[in-house]
Design a protein around this motif. Structure first.
Motif, PDB file in Angstrom:
ATOM      1  N   TYR B 334       7.605  19.767   9.806  1.00  0.00           N
ATOM      2  CA  TYR B 334       7.147  19.011   8.628  1.00  0.00           C
ATOM      3  C   TYR B 334       8.328  18.482   7.844  1.00  0.00           C
ATOM      4  N   SER B 335       8.072  17.477   7.034  1.00  0.00           N
ATOM      5  CA  SER B 335       9.101  16.900   6.178  1.00  0.00           C
ATOM      6  C   SER B 335       8.543  16.648   4.788  1.00  0.00           C
ATOM      7  N   ILE B 336       9.456  16.513   3.842  1.00  0.00           N
ATOM      8  CA  ILE B 336       9.112  16.077   2.486  1.00  0.00           C
ATOM      9  C   ILE B 336       9.470  14.593   2.403  1.00  0.00           C
ATOM     10  N   VAL B 337       8.518  13.772   2.017  1.00  0.00           N
ATOM     11  CA  VAL B 337       8.747  12.322   1.955  1.00  0.00           C
ATOM     12  C   VAL B 337       8.874  11.878   0.507  1.00  0.00           C
ATOM     13  N   ASN B 338       9.999  11.286   0.183  1.00  0.00           N
ATOM     14  CA  ASN B 338      10.185  10.688  -1.140  1.00  0.00           C
ATOM     15  C   ASN B 338       9.769   9.228  -1.097  1.00  0.00           C
ATOM     16  N   ILE B 339       8.873   8.846  -1.985  1.00  0.00           N
ATOM     17  CA  ILE B 339       8.409   7.465  -2.070  1.00  0.00           C
ATOM     18  C   ILE B 339       9.118   6.815  -3.250  1.00  0.00           C
ATOM     19  N   SER B 340       9.963   5.838  -2.943  1.00  0.00           N
ATOM     20  CA  SER B 340      10.720   5.187  -4.012  1.00  0.00           C
ATOM     21  C   SER B 340       9.855   4.163  -4.737  1.00  0.00           C
ATOM     22  N   LEU B 341       9.758   4.331  -6.043  1.00  0.00           N
ATOM     23  CA  LEU B 341       9.082   3.343  -6.883  1.00  0.00           C
ATOM     24  C   LEU B 341      10.126   2.414  -7.516  1.00  0.00           C
ATOM     25  N   LYS B 342      11.200   2.176  -6.749  1.00  0.00           N
ATOM     26  CA  LYS B 342      12.327   1.387  -7.271  1.00  0.00           C
ATOM     27  C   LYS B 342      12.614   0.225  -6.322  1.00  0.00           C
ATOM     28  N   LYS B 343      11.580  -0.532  -5.996  1.00  0.00           N
ATOM     29  CA  LYS B 343      11.805  -1.690  -5.135  1.00  0.00           C
ATOM     30  C   LYS B 343      12.779  -2.625  -5.829  1.00  0.00           C
ATOM     31  N   THR B 344      13.662  -3.230  -5.052  1.00  0.00           N
ATOM     32  CA  THR B 344      14.688  -4.108  -5.614  1.00  0.00           C
ATOM     33  C   THR B 344      14.061  -5.156  -6.525  1.00  0.00           C
ATOM     34  N   GLY B 345      14.556  -5.220  -7.750  1.00  0.00           N
ATOM     35  CA  GLY B 345      14.093  -6.235  -8.683  1.00  0.00           C
ATOM     36  C   GLY B 345      12.814  -5.903  -9.411  1.00  0.00           C
ATOM     37  N   GLU B 346      12.176  -4.784  -9.075  1.00  0.00           N
ATOM     38  CA  GLU B 346      10.910  -4.433  -9.718  1.00  0.00           C
ATOM     39  C   GLU B 346      11.143  -3.449 -10.874  1.00  0.00           C
ATOM     40  N   VAL B 347      10.078  -3.142 -11.591  1.00  0.00           N
ATOM     41  CA  VAL B 347      10.169  -2.253 -12.741  1.00  0.00           C
ATOM     42  C   VAL B 347      10.197  -0.800 -12.263  1.00  0.00           C
ATOM     43  N   PRO B 348      11.239  -0.046 -12.587  1.00  0.00           N
ATOM     44  CA  PRO B 348      11.320   1.338 -12.102  1.00  0.00           C
ATOM     45  C   PRO B 348      10.128   2.173 -12.553  1.00  0.00           C
ATOM     46  N   GLY B 349       9.527   2.888 -11.597  1.00  0.00           N
ATOM     47  CA  GLY B 349       8.472   3.832 -11.954  1.00  0.00           C
ATOM     48  C   GLY B 349       7.079   3.247 -12.044  1.00  0.00           C
ATOM     49  N   ASP B 350       6.932   1.932 -11.877  1.00  0.00           N
ATOM     50  CA  ASP B 350       5.608   1.326 -11.965  1.00  0.00           C
ATOM     51  C   ASP B 350       4.928   1.308 -10.599  1.00  0.00           C
ATOM     52  N   ALA B 351       3.603   1.430 -10.611  1.00  0.00           N
ATOM     53  CA  ALA B 351       2.816   1.349  -9.379  1.00  0.00           C
ATOM     54  C   ALA B 351       1.524   0.608  -9.683  1.00  0.00           C
ATOM     55  N   THR B 352       1.154  -0.297  -8.805  1.00  0.00           N
ATOM     56  CA  THR B 352      -0.125  -0.983  -8.974  1.00  0.00           C
ATOM     57  C   THR B 352      -1.257  -0.077  -8.518  1.00  0.00           C
ATOM     58  N   ALA B 353      -2.471  -0.479  -8.872  1.00  0.00           N
ATOM     59  CA  ALA B 353      -3.649   0.268  -8.429  1.00  0.00           C
ATOM     60  C   ALA B 353      -3.707   0.315  -6.901  1.00  0.00           C
ATOM     61  N   ASP B 354      -3.430  -0.812  -6.269  1.00  0.00           N
ATOM     62  CA  ASP B 354      -3.456  -0.843  -4.797  1.00  0.00           C
ATOM     63  C   ASP B 354      -2.421   0.106  -4.204  1.00  0.00           C
ATOM     64  N   GLN B 355      -1.240   0.110  -4.785  1.00  0.00           N
ATOM     65  CA  GLN B 355      -0.194   1.003  -4.294  1.00  0.00           C
ATOM     66  C   GLN B 355      -0.596   2.469  -4.467  1.00  0.00           C
ATOM     67  N   MET B 356      -1.191   2.778  -5.611  1.00  0.00           N
ATOM     68  CA  MET B 356      -1.637   4.163  -5.821  1.00  0.00           C
ATOM     69  C   MET B 356      -2.697   4.537  -4.787  1.00  0.00           C
ATOM     70  N   ASP B 357      -3.607   3.617  -4.501  1.00  0.00           N
ATOM     71  CA  ASP B 357      -4.646   3.907  -3.515  1.00  0.00           C
ATOM     72  C   ASP B 357      -4.045   4.157  -2.135  1.00  0.00           C
ATOM     73  N   VAL B 358      -3.035   3.385  -1.784  1.00  0.00           N
ATOM     74  CA  VAL B 358      -2.407   3.576  -0.462  1.00  0.00           C
ATOM     75  C   VAL B 358      -1.733   4.945  -0.400  1.00  0.00           C
ATOM     76  N   VAL B 359      -1.052   5.332  -1.463  1.00  0.00           N
ATOM     77  CA  VAL B 359      -0.409   6.655  -1.477  1.00  0.00           C
ATOM     78  C   VAL B 359      -1.473   7.755  -1.389  1.00  0.00           C
ATOM     79  N   ALA B 360      -2.588   7.554  -2.078  1.00  0.00           N
ATOM     80  CA  ALA B 360      -3.686   8.525  -1.993  1.00  0.00           C
ATOM     81  C   ALA B 360      -4.217   8.606  -0.558  1.00  0.00           C
ATOM     82  N   ASP B 361      -4.373   7.438   0.067  1.00  0.00           N
ATOM     83  CA  ASP B 361      -4.828   7.408   1.472  1.00  0.00           C
ATOM     84  C   ASP B 361      -3.865   8.184   2.362  1.00  0.00           C
TER      85      ASP B 361
END
Lengths: 109, 551
Positions: B334-361
């Motif tokens: 098993y591994s621990i996966v870090n999901i970066s919410l720091k896409k180049t040029g985007e707002v640090p720490g923000d996630a859209t509803a769609d992105q949250m749903d994908v992470v939930a999936d």
């Protein structure tokens, strides 16, 4: 000549609003009533208090503005951001890639 | 993860009912704004620059997929389709209407969530290591203790009106991933000479306008004494903390003014009246809570399955992501996966509803329904089979969450700043975006190595700039945005407050200044030397010399 207007936040939804000549509140800073004397400033603040008492707005205060061909513009940088919205809101099409429009569905009124 | 019992559920349900009544009385005028404001803040609802902002508690950073889906749903129906993950492992929504806040609290309560004590002069969300329960270097899973603290601190009858906010962080590992040394109370798990597990207790850490590193008040505290000792500290603070000056009201000021020896004496004396009493939880209750954190049903797997090696060989981008964002798990295979919410040029720490749903999936399909939020404004999937890493990465790429920059210069912490926050003096988000764009090349980021930039839009330091390797603090100079640089900050076991480098930089020159700092580092570093280590060796002189060469 320096001018002032009254701004506040709407109680219902917290949105930034500006006092108009008709004693209503508008989200458009260009519709605000401008005054240019201390006495007039005190008068419109007093008028705005009525909206506090009727639970329409909270914390009205005077801000400095400039008036030119484009209309009313707040002087302070903070107040310009309040009048226009965030300069870099997540998902704004001016930032990075455009996001899927479905992410910005709003709840039906 | 913890599941509410009937008492927990009743607390949040009743709180939602109570707040609905308070909002109704506010709209009718029965409550004035001055009367309503502290009640609103007790439910994490701020009136910010543009609208109400709601801060939802994510206890010690742990979310279920069901809860994350609800947050996505809330962001669509009550906000503008996104949320912001914070440096205290919570989530914030920026565009809430007061008229809808009671409905929103009901929605949260339906998935065992709330916004209680995410603001106000109360004990706030207790934060923890995001790798709790899965880290290879862990002494014991700290979530048992953070859950106990959560239950003890929620609506505590004595501590609802403290002199100021109070923040507790807990780490169960040798590596401090929770920044415990800059919290009001930090608990560092330790073993005594007999091998018994307990905590070293630090007190008086904090950031803000007077940053301080916490001081050790007790070298070893047995776990069964945890609550009584915390209660003793809070009682001393509640009694003696300054209420005359909001800017001197945190416990760090109390410790500074009285000295740690005197505070220890007072706390130990108070503790004598508490220990061995009602705050020693019955063993059965501890075990009831502990059972919620039992490991998930892991399969018996081997590390480094052939399919993982093959995909890394075939796909360089995937290999880079694994190298930078994936961490060893204590369970083989098993591994621990870090999901970066720091896409180049985007707002640090923000996630859209769609992105949250994908992470939930993804957490449902690959991760036992569990997600973590860390204080660096990123998300974590704590249990992913190594053979599933490529499928997880592919899904993250599709939603812009696969930036391979964890711990690198692109992994910037930034507060919302003057774009959103009523307390801010300058903007922070555009500076973060511009820096991330300047250093977009991932090969360059890898070459620079471990480099934490932290940006705050005001002296309140919600962006943790004091403990950034490069810290950036926005300051207002005659109505214009300027940015002060600090160097040498650290939030780990060698925690340190950064030192101001010199005169502040304008909005136009701050990114150039950061790039110059990096160039100096690359020029002067020894092989394998991180930025932090190099700064320890050289101090600020080489940076000052070049950055302020024309003055």
């Amino acid at each position: 000549m320096s001018y002032q207007i009254v701004t506040a936040n709407r109680l219902l939804d917290g949105r930034v609003v500006y006092f108009t000549a008709a004693h209503t509140w508008s989200e458009d800073v260009k519709k605000s009533v401008c005054v240019d004397t201390e006495g007039a400033g005190a008068e419109i603040i007093a008028q705005a208090q009525g909206s506090v008492e009727s639970q329409d707005i909270v914390d009205p205060y005077l801000i400095d503005v400039e008036i030119d061909d484009s209309g009313v513009t707040p002087v302070a940088f903070r107040e310009r951001i309040r009048s226009k919205g965030p300069t870099n809101e997540f998902g704004s099409p001016t930032i990075g890639e455009a996001l899927n429009p479905s992410t910005h569905q709003k709840r039906a009124a | 993860m913890y599941q509410y019992d009937a008492i927990d559920q009743r607390v949040v349900d009743q709180r939602a009912v109570q707040f609905r009544d308070q909002v109704s009385r506010r709209f009718s005028g029965a409550l004035s704004e001055d009367e309503f404001k502290p009640l609103r803040l007790m439910n994490g609802l701020y009136l910010q620059l543009h609208a109400y902002m709601l801060r939802v508690a994510v206890p010690y950073g742990v979310l279920s997929s069901r809860q994350l889906r609800k947050l996505a749903d809330i962001s669509r129906r009550y906000d503008r389709g996104y949320g912001h993950f914070t440096t205290r492992q919570n989530i914030q929504f920026n565009w809430i209407k007061l008229s809808e806040a009671p409905d929103l609290l009901d929605e949260l309560a339906s998935v065992e969530m709330h916004a209680i004590q995410t603001s106000g002069n109360t004990i706030r969300n207790t934060t923890a290591d995001e790798y709790a329960g899965v880290a290879a270097d862990e002494i014991e899973d700290p979530r048992l203790y953070t859950e106990i603290i959560r239950q003890w601190s929620t609506l505590h009858p004595e501590f609802g009106f403290l002199p100021r906010k109070f923040k507790i962080a807990v780490t169960g590992a040798a590596e401090d991933r929770a920044a415990v040394r800059v919290h009001d109370i930090g608990l560092l798990m330790r073993k005594d000479d007999a091998g018994e597990i307990g905590f070293e207790v630090l007190v008086g850490g904090g950031l803000g306008r007077t940053p301080m590193i916490g001081k050790s008040i007790r070298r070893f505290l047995a776990t069964q004494d945890m609550l009584s000792y915390l209660e003793a500290i809070l009682r001393v603070y509640n009694r003696l903390g300054r209420r005359d000056n909001k800017y001197k009201a945190r416990i760090k000021i109390l410790v500074h003014e009285h000295g740690i020896e005197e505070i220890r004496r007072l706390v130990e004396a108070e503790w004598e009246t508490l220990k061995g009493g009602a705050l020693d939880l019955p063993e059965a209750e501890v075990e009831r809570i502990r059972a919620h954190f039992a490991p998930p049903p892991y399969e018996n797997l081997e590390n480094d399955p052939a399919v993982l090696g093959a995909m890394k060989f075939e796909n360089k981008a995937f290999a880079t992501w694994v190298r930078n964002n994936v961490v060893a798990h204590k369970q083989a295979g098993y591994s621990i996966v870090n999901i970066s919410l720091k896409k180049t040029g985007e707002v640090p720490g923000d996630a859209t509803a769609d992105q949250m749903d994908v992470v939930a999936d993804l957490s449902e399909k690959y991760g036992f329904n569990e997600i973590r939020v860390n204080h660096r404004q990123n998300l974590v999937l704590p249990h992913v089979r190594q053979k599933d890493l490529f499928d997880v990465w592919t899904a993250l790429v599709d939603v812009g969450f696969a930036e391979p920059n964890i711990g690198l210069i692109g992994d910037i912490i930034a507060c919302p700043g003057l774009d959103f926050c009523a307390l801010a003096t300058t903007r922070s988000i555009p500076v973060a975006q511009r820096i991330s764009e300047r250093f977009a090349d991932i090969a360059r980021q890898n070459d620079i190595g471990d480099l934490q930039i932290k940006i705050s839009g005001c002296i309140n330091a919600c962006g943790h700039h004091h403990v950034g390797h490069i810290g950036i603090l926005g300051v207002d100079r005659r109505g214009e945005e300027f940015y002060q640089i600090t160097l040498g900050g650290r939030a780990d076991a060698d925690a340190a407050i950064g030192k101001i480098l010199g005169r502040a930089f304008s909005s136009e020159t701050i990114v150039d200044a950061v790039e110059m700092i990096i160039e100096i580092y690359l020029e002067l570093r020894n092989p394998g030397e991180t930025f932090s280590d190099m700064y320890c060796r050289t101090g600020p002189a080489p940076f000052k010399e070049k950055l302020y060469a024309d003055h």
